[in-house]
Write a protein that holds these residues in place. Structure first.
Motif, PDB file in Angstrom:
ATOM      1  N   CYS A  24      91.568  77.877  47.167  1.00 31.28           N
ATOM      2  CA  CYS A  24      90.101  79.187  47.877  1.00 31.28           C
ATOM      3  C   CYS A  24      90.946  79.992  47.085  1.00 31.28           C
ATOM      4  O   CYS A  24      91.539  79.743  45.832  1.00 31.28           O
ATOM      5  CB  CYS A  24      90.786  78.805  49.362  1.00 31.28           C
ATOM      6  N   SER A  25      91.180  81.285  47.428  1.00 31.05           N
ATOM      7  CA  SER A  25      91.338  82.403  46.249  1.00 31.05           C
ATOM      8  C   SER A  25      92.266  83.509  46.845  1.00 31.05           C
ATOM      9  O   SER A  25      92.789  84.487  46.479  1.00 31.05           O
ATOM     10  CB  SER A  25      90.627  83.181  45.026  1.00 31.05           C
ATOM     11  N   GLN A  48      89.983  79.326  40.427  1.00 23.18           N
ATOM     12  CA  GLN A  48      90.011  79.774  41.645  1.00 23.18           C
ATOM     13  C   GLN A  48      90.530  81.343  41.348  1.00 23.18           C
ATOM     14  O   GLN A  48      89.813  81.663  42.505  1.00 23.18           O
ATOM     15  CB  GLN A  48      90.796  78.674  42.756  1.00 23.18           C
ATOM     16  N   SER A  50      89.706  83.351  39.511  1.00 24.10           N
ATOM     17  CA  SER A  50      88.299  83.884  38.912  1.00 24.10           C
ATOM     18  C   SER A  50      87.076  84.636  40.484  1.00 24.10           C
ATOM     19  O   SER A  50      87.100  85.058  40.259  1.00 24.10           O
ATOM     20  CB  SER A  50      87.185  82.539  37.803  1.00 24.10           C
ATOM     21  N   ASN A  51      87.249  83.753  41.399  1.00 20.14           N
ATOM     22  CA  ASN A  51      87.081  83.618  42.380  1.00 20.14           C
ATOM     23  C   ASN A  51      87.374  85.559  43.000  1.00 20.14           C
ATOM     24  O   ASN A  51      86.504  86.178  44.398  1.00 20.14           O
ATOM     25  CB  ASN A  51      86.770  82.766  43.440  1.00 20.14           C
TER      26      ASN A  51
END
Ligand code: FES
Length: 89
Positions: A24-25, A48, A50-51
């Motif tokens: 996840c982020s 990840q 980058s989200n």
């Protein structure tokens, strides 16, 4: 341990939806100082991260960044993640 491990061990509840497995982020943090002592970013972390909203050049996933302990870190938890901190106290 990772920044997340260290934070949790010290009562700082950084959100970590996936449980710290780089899926996840939500554990996004910004390492203001000492980032040169952290483990290198893997491709999976890069992907990840980058989200994550509000990405900066000093952003890391706190569950993936492992400091080597040679320097103190200054870590900012982004405001959109602070709800978890508030709920925890
Ligand atoms: Fe999900 Fe860190 S807790 S990537």
């Amino acid at each position: 341990g990772s920044i997340l491990d260290i934070a949790l061990a010290n009562g700082i509840d950084i959100d970590h939806s996936c449980g710290g497995v780089c899926a996840c982020s939500t554990c996004h943090c910004i390492v203001r100082e000492g980032d040169n002592t952290l483990s290198e970013m893997s491709d999976a972390e890069d992907y990840q991260l980058s989200n994550a909203p509000g990405l900066t050049l000093k952003s890391r996933l706190s569950c993936q960044a492992v400091p080597d302990g040679t320097r103190n870190l200054v870590v900012e938890i982004p405001s959109w993640n602070r709800n978890a901190v508030r709920e925890g106290h």
